[in-house]
Design a protein around this motif. Structure first.
Motif: not given
Ligand SMILES: Cc1cc2nc3c(=O)[nH]c(=O)nc-3n(C[C@H](O)[C@H](O)[C@H](O)COP(=O)(O)OP(=O)(O)OC[C@H]3O[C@@H](n4cnc5c(N)ncnc54)[C@H](O)[C@@H]3O)c2cc1C
Ligand code: FES
Length: 303
Positions: A64-75, A77-87, A257-259
């Motif tokens: 998985f990867f932790m993802l977030r926007h850095e411009d204040g829209r995201s919390p 703490i980034p959120r974890p998401f599994s990789l769905y596909r890699q192309r 849940l992850m931090g």
């Protein structure tokens, strides 16, 4: 990835367990990624396609990867998401829109940059074509780590014999048809696909465990099989219980849940089996020792 080594030592009369700090994987990196596309999928999901600034080697399914926007829209703490596909250089994530973190990602616009940390965690075991059939149990957005798993199993992993299409069954359960995300993409992989919905709007009426039991009872699937499961906690507890009762090998991909995602905050404890390979230590860290655990290692269900 092997469980974190634990050593017992005597300090005076007391026995102390020493553990090496679980560390993030050596190939994990933090970088920006450009948003390529956000495609709506199902009633409340999106497929987010991004291109990281740093190249990624082939990533094992269920990492998985932790993802977030850095411009204040995201919390913060980034959120974890599994990789769905890699192309090639593109990574895709299947995201169920829940709270602020997933809403911000779903609202991404083409060309924007977001922060991506990973790949993290261990991933599914090697899906070889040598043993009993692989039966994959997905609940709702728990389908995310399976598309890549099927692709990798059909291609062959770690020099092991590759799976034939009829050696893989994908059982997908959800509350209703609109939550069977991207089901046609799974069907197009050519493996055996079965569905179940709580309201009977697609496939069998019931849950994915009942679906498996009914396919066993009808002789559609062999009772001797290896199980992989990802989905809501109650579904994983049921899969764990079933695996113990039927003496089946079973791996669960947990969505705790992850931090931090990298082993520092202790925010992702998973109860371990005292008699299992991880040992008496009461918790493993899902982010660095998982998110995939064998049911011999952990104890989600209370017997
Ligand atoms: C290793 C791993 C892989 C994951 N892969 C995916 C994936 O591929 N696709 C996907 O959509 N989600 C995935 N998840 C779950 C995802 O991380 C959460 O849904 C996300 O963090 C929610 O963030 P949010 O800010 O949108 O919601 P929040 O505001 O944080 O939460 C909204 C609501 O959802 C509940 N919630 C949040 N996280 C979870 C959870 N993990 N389980 C149950 N309830 C939760 C909260 O308690 C709250 O009620 C994964 C989780 C882990 C640990
Ligand atoms: S999420 Fe911080 S230790 Fe696992």
């Amino acid at each position: 990835m092997a469980p974190t080594p634990r050593t017992r030592v005597k300090v005076g009369e007391r026995e102390v367990i020493l553990t090496r700090m679980p560390a993030p994987p050596a190939d994990a990196r933090s970088c920006l990624a450009e948003v390529l596309e956000v495609e709506r999928v199902g009633d409340d999901g999106v497929i987010l396609s991004v291109r990281p600034e740093l190249p990624m080697l082939d990533v094992r399914a269920s990492r998985f990867f932790m993802l977030r926007h850095e411009d204040g829209r995201s919390p913060a703490i980034p959120r974890p998401f599994s990789l769905y596909r890699q192309r090639g250089t593109e990574l895709e994530f299947l995201i169920k829109v829940m709270g602020r973190g997933s809403q911000a990602l779903a609202a991404s616009r083409t060309g924007e940059k977001l922060r991506l940390i990973g790949p993290l965690g261990n991933g599914w075991p090697t899906l070889d074509g040598d043993g009993p059939m692989w039966v994959m149990l997905a609940g709702g957005v728990g389908s995310a780590p399976f598309y890549l798993a099927i692709e990798q199993a059909l291609k062959g992993m770690d020099g092991k014999k590759r799976c034939k299409k009829d050696q893989i069954a994908y059982l997908f359960g959800a509350a209703r048809e609109g939550l069977l995300y991207d089901i046609d993409a799974f069907r197009s992989l050519g493996v055996k696909v079965f569905t179940a919905t709580d309201d009977g709007s697609d496939g069998m009426k019931g849950n994915v465990i009942q679906l498996l039991e009914s396919l066993w009872a009808k002789g559609t699937l062999p009772r001797e099989c290896r199980l992989l499961a990802c989905g809501p906690e109650r579904m994983l507890e049921a899969a764990e219980r079933l695996a113990h009762e039927k003496h089946l090998e079973c791996w669960l991909s947990l969505e705790t849940l992850m931090g931090c995602g990298v082993g520092i905050c202790n925010g992702c404890p998973v109860p371990t089996r005292p008699d299992g390979p991880i040992g008496k230590w009461p918790n493993a860290k899902c982010c660095v020792e998982g998110p995939v655990f064998s049911t011999r290692e952990i104890a989600l269900a209370h017997y």
